[in-house]
Design a protein around this motif. Structure first.
Motif, PDB file in Angstrom:
ATOM      1  N   LEU A   1     -31.771  36.925  12.777  1.00  0.00           N
ATOM      2  CA  LEU A   1     -31.781  38.064  13.694  1.00  0.00           C
ATOM      3  C   LEU A   1     -32.654  39.150  13.100  1.00  0.00           C
ATOM      4  CD1 LEU A   1     -28.644  36.819  13.690  1.00  0.00           C
ATOM      5  CD2 LEU A   1     -28.403  38.547  15.440  1.00  0.00           C
ATOM      6  N   THR A   2     -33.281  39.955  13.961  1.00  0.00           N
ATOM      7  CA  THR A   2     -34.117  41.049  13.487  1.00  0.00           C
ATOM      8  C   THR A   2     -33.789  42.336  14.226  1.00  0.00           C
ATOM      9  OG1 THR A   2     -35.871  40.534  15.084  1.00  0.00           O
ATOM     10  CG2 THR A   2     -36.055  39.534  12.901  1.00  0.00           C
ATOM     11  N   ARG A   3     -33.975  43.434  13.519  1.00  0.00           N
ATOM     12  CA  ARG A   3     -33.890  44.768  14.118  1.00  0.00           C
ATOM     13  C   ARG A   3     -35.222  45.458  13.831  1.00  0.00           C
ATOM     14  NH1 ARG A   3     -33.164  50.229  12.210  1.00  0.00           N
ATOM     15  NH2 ARG A   3     -32.468  51.485  13.948  1.00  0.00           N
ATOM     16  N   GLU A   4     -35.908  45.846  14.888  1.00  0.00           N
ATOM     17  CA  GLU A   4     -37.185  46.529  14.734  1.00  0.00           C
ATOM     18  C   GLU A   4     -36.950  48.037  14.662  1.00  0.00           C
ATOM     19  OE1 GLU A   4     -39.994  45.014  14.096  1.00  0.00           O
ATOM     20  OE2 GLU A   4     -38.992  43.084  14.316  1.00  0.00           O
ATOM     21  N   PRO A   5     -37.724  48.738  13.845  1.00  0.00           N
ATOM     22  CA  PRO A   5     -37.574  50.194  13.747  1.00  0.00           C
ATOM     23  C   PRO A   5     -37.969  50.863  15.059  1.00  0.00           C
ATOM     24  CG  PRO A   5     -39.486  49.467  12.516  1.00  0.00           C
ATOM     25  CD  PRO A   5     -38.795  48.233  12.986  1.00  0.00           C
ATOM     26  N   ARG A   6     -37.285  51.960  15.392  1.00  0.00           N
ATOM     27  CA  ARG A   6     -37.579  52.696  16.621  1.00  0.00           C
ATOM     28  C   ARG A   6     -38.319  53.995  16.347  1.00  0.00           C
ATOM     29  NH1 ARG A   6     -32.039  52.911  19.838  1.00  0.00           N
ATOM     30  NH2 ARG A   6     -32.468  55.038  19.246  1.00  0.00           N
ATOM     31  N   ARG A   7     -38.207  54.501  15.111  1.00  0.00           N
ATOM     32  CA  ARG A   7     -38.842  55.773  14.747  1.00  0.00           C
ATOM     33  C   ARG A   7     -39.541  55.610  13.403  1.00  0.00           C
ATOM     34  NH1 ARG A   7     -33.624  56.996  16.508  1.00  0.00           N
ATOM     35  NH2 ARG A   7     -32.832  57.017  14.409  1.00  0.00           N
ATOM     36  N   PRO A   8     -40.476  56.523  13.076  1.00  0.00           N
ATOM     37  CA  PRO A   8     -41.101  56.468  11.748  1.00  0.00           C
ATOM     38  C   PRO A   8     -40.031  56.563  10.650  1.00  0.00           C
ATOM     39  CG  PRO A   8     -42.281  57.993  13.165  1.00  0.00           C
ATOM     40  CD  PRO A   8     -41.035  57.590  13.906  1.00  0.00           C
ATOM     41  N   TYR A   9     -40.223  55.795   9.608  1.00  0.00           N
ATOM     42  CA  TYR A   9     -39.321  55.734   8.444  1.00  0.00           C
ATOM     43  C   TYR A   9     -37.962  55.152   8.785  1.00  0.00           C
ATOM     44  CZ  TYR A   9     -43.128  58.461   6.679  1.00  0.00           C
ATOM     45  OH  TYR A   9     -44.394  58.876   6.338  1.00  0.00           O
ATOM     46  N   ASP A  10     -37.899  54.444   9.891  1.00  0.00           N
ATOM     47  CA  ASP A  10     -36.685  53.732  10.286  1.00  0.00           C
ATOM     48  C   ASP A  10     -36.664  52.384   9.565  1.00  0.00           C
ATOM     49  OD1 ASP A  10     -34.319  53.569  11.649  1.00  0.00           O
ATOM     50  OD2 ASP A  10     -35.212  53.413  13.640  1.00  0.00           O
ATOM     51  N   MET A  11     -35.538  51.736   9.560  1.00  0.00           N
ATOM     52  CA  MET A  11     -35.351  50.491   8.829  1.00  0.00           C
ATOM     53  C   MET A  11     -35.640  49.277   9.710  1.00  0.00           C
ATOM     54  SD  MET A  11     -34.147  49.561   5.714  1.00  0.00           S
ATOM     55  CE  MET A  11     -33.124  50.914   5.243  1.00  0.00           C
ATOM     56  N   GLN A  12     -36.503  48.394   9.207  1.00  0.00           N
ATOM     57  CA  GLN A  12     -36.655  47.077   9.818  1.00  0.00           C
ATOM     58  C   GLN A  12     -35.704  46.154   9.072  1.00  0.00           C
ATOM     59  OE1 GLN A  12     -40.191  44.800   8.904  1.00  0.00           O
ATOM     60  NE2 GLN A  12     -40.226  44.005  10.984  1.00  0.00           N
ATOM     61  N   ILE A  13     -34.944  45.357   9.809  1.00  0.00           N
ATOM     62  CA  ILE A  13     -33.952  44.484   9.183  1.00  0.00           C
ATOM     63  C   ILE A  13     -34.165  43.052   9.655  1.00  0.00           C
ATOM     64  CG2 ILE A  13     -31.493  43.952   8.951  1.00  0.00           C
ATOM     65  CD1 ILE A  13     -30.954  46.936   9.485  1.00  0.00           C
ATOM     66  N   GLU A  14     -34.163  42.135   8.704  1.00  0.00           N
ATOM     67  CA  GLU A  14     -34.114  40.716   9.002  1.00  0.00           C
ATOM     68  C   GLU A  14     -32.861  40.190   8.318  1.00  0.00           C
ATOM     69  OE1 GLU A  14     -38.270  38.753   8.753  1.00  0.00           O
ATOM     70  OE2 GLU A  14     -38.273  40.488   7.391  1.00  0.00           O
ATOM     71  N   VAL A  15     -32.064  39.438   9.059  1.00  0.00           N
ATOM     72  CA  VAL A  15     -30.833  38.905   8.492  1.00  0.00           C
ATOM     73  C   VAL A  15     -30.685  37.455   8.941  1.00  0.00           C
ATOM     74  CG1 VAL A  15     -29.423  39.836  10.389  1.00  0.00           C
ATOM     75  CG2 VAL A  15     -28.326  39.273   8.222  1.00  0.00           C
ATOM     76  N   TRP A  16     -30.254  36.612   7.993  1.00  0.00           N
ATOM     77  CA  TRP A  16     -30.012  35.209   8.271  1.00  0.00           C
ATOM     78  C   TRP A  16     -28.516  34.971   8.095  1.00  0.00           C
ATOM     79  CZ3 TRP A  16     -34.223  37.295   6.012  1.00  0.00           C
ATOM     80  CH2 TRP A  16     -35.475  36.909   6.476  1.00  0.00           C
ATOM     81  N   LEU A  17     -27.828  34.580   9.173  1.00  0.00           N
ATOM     82  CA  LEU A  17     -26.378  34.392   9.164  1.00  0.00           C
ATOM     83  C   LEU A  17     -26.053  32.909   9.010  1.00  0.00           C
ATOM     84  CD1 LEU A  17     -25.418  36.820  12.080  1.00  0.00           C
ATOM     85  CD2 LEU A  17     -25.586  37.318   9.624  1.00  0.00           C
ATOM     86  N   ASP A  18     -25.152  32.613   8.077  1.00  0.00           N
ATOM     87  CA  ASP A  18     -24.799  31.232   7.725  1.00  0.00           C
ATOM     88  C   ASP A  18     -23.629  30.748   8.591  1.00  0.00           C
ATOM     89  OD1 ASP A  18     -24.058  28.837   6.571  1.00  0.00           O
ATOM     90  OD2 ASP A  18     -23.949  29.629   4.532  1.00  0.00           O
ATOM     91  N   PRO A  19     -23.858  29.796   9.496  1.00  0.00           N
ATOM     92  CA  PRO A  19     -22.775  29.314  10.352  1.00  0.00           C
ATOM     93  C   PRO A  19     -21.674  28.581   9.597  1.00  0.00           C
ATOM     94  CG  PRO A  19     -24.757  28.006  10.691  1.00  0.00           C
ATOM     95  CD  PRO A  19     -25.125  29.145   9.787  1.00  0.00           C
ATOM     96  N   THR A  20     -21.971  28.069   8.395  1.00  0.00           N
ATOM     97  CA  THR A  20     -20.942  27.375   7.619  1.00  0.00           C
ATOM     98  C   THR A  20     -20.005  28.350   6.903  1.00  0.00           C
ATOM     99  OG1 THR A  20     -22.261  27.166   5.593  1.00  0.00           O
ATOM    100  CG2 THR A  20     -22.511  25.428   7.255  1.00  0.00           C
ATOM    101  N   ARG A  21     -20.339  29.635   6.919  1.00  0.00           N
ATOM    102  CA  ARG A  21     -19.502  30.672   6.287  1.00  0.00           C
ATOM    103  C   ARG A  21     -19.150  31.762   7.309  1.00  0.00           C
ATOM    104  NH1 ARG A  21     -23.143  29.246   2.093  1.00  0.00           N
ATOM    105  NH2 ARG A  21     -22.058  28.648   0.198  1.00  0.00           N
ATOM    106  N   GLN A  22     -18.745  31.344   8.501  1.00  0.00           N
ATOM    107  CA  GLN A  22     -18.366  32.269   9.571  1.00  0.00           C
ATOM    108  C   GLN A  22     -19.464  33.288   9.886  1.00  0.00           C
ATOM    109  OE1 GLN A  22     -15.947  31.783   6.888  1.00  0.00           O
ATOM    110  NE2 GLN A  22     -15.369  30.019   8.133  1.00  0.00           N
ATOM    111  N   HIS A  23     -20.711  32.864   9.747  1.00  0.00           N
ATOM    112  CA  HIS A  23     -21.896  33.677  10.045  1.00  0.00           C
ATOM    113  C   HIS A  23     -22.051  34.900   9.125  1.00  0.00           C
ATOM    114  CE1 HIS A  23     -21.878  31.164  13.656  1.00  0.00           C
ATOM    115  NE2 HIS A  23     -23.189  31.272  13.533  1.00  0.00           N
ATOM    116  N   LEU A  24     -21.504  34.844   7.928  1.00  0.00           N
ATOM    117  CA  LEU A  24     -21.769  35.910   6.957  1.00  0.00           C
ATOM    118  C   LEU A  24     -23.222  35.813   6.509  1.00  0.00           C
ATOM    119  CD1 LEU A  24     -18.494  35.831   4.850  1.00  0.00           C
ATOM    120  CD2 LEU A  24     -19.223  37.586   6.483  1.00  0.00           C
TER     121      LEU A  24
END
Length: 105
Positions: A61-84
């Protein structure tokens, strides 16, 4: 932040949220009391190498920044560990260094 617990819980509870192209929105309050809605886009399954060299097919999953100096986030969730999160990459844009966290099983 708390989103690292909230996001997996939402995805684990609702199988429809695991489909590529869907979005997951959540209300987040920052450390300074600022509040915002963060929207994550589900990209689909992707192989991820963990710190110990093991590989897992994780939901990206990704979150794109909406404003300058905002955080871009990429996260990979593990289905074998309840998506942690198996891996997380945080980048402050524009031009910030990335902080990467990888699960050690």
């Amino acid at each position: 932040g708390s989103w690292m617990v909230q996001l997996p819980a939402i995805v684990e509870a609702d199988a429809a949220r695991r489909t590529a192209g869907t979005r997951v929105a959540m209300f987040i309050v920052g450390a300074r009391g600022d509040a915002d809605v963060w929207t994550f886009s589900v990209r689909g399954p992707e192989p991820v190498e963990l710190a110990a060299g093991n590989k897992v097919d994780a939901l990206r999953l990704t979150r794109e920044p909406r404003r300058p100096y905002d955080m871009q986030i990429e996260v990979w969730l593990d289905p074998t560990r309840q998506h942690l999160p198996a891996r997380v990459r945080l980048t402050t844009l524009p031009g910030g260094d990335a902080l990467e966290l990888t699960l050690v099983p």
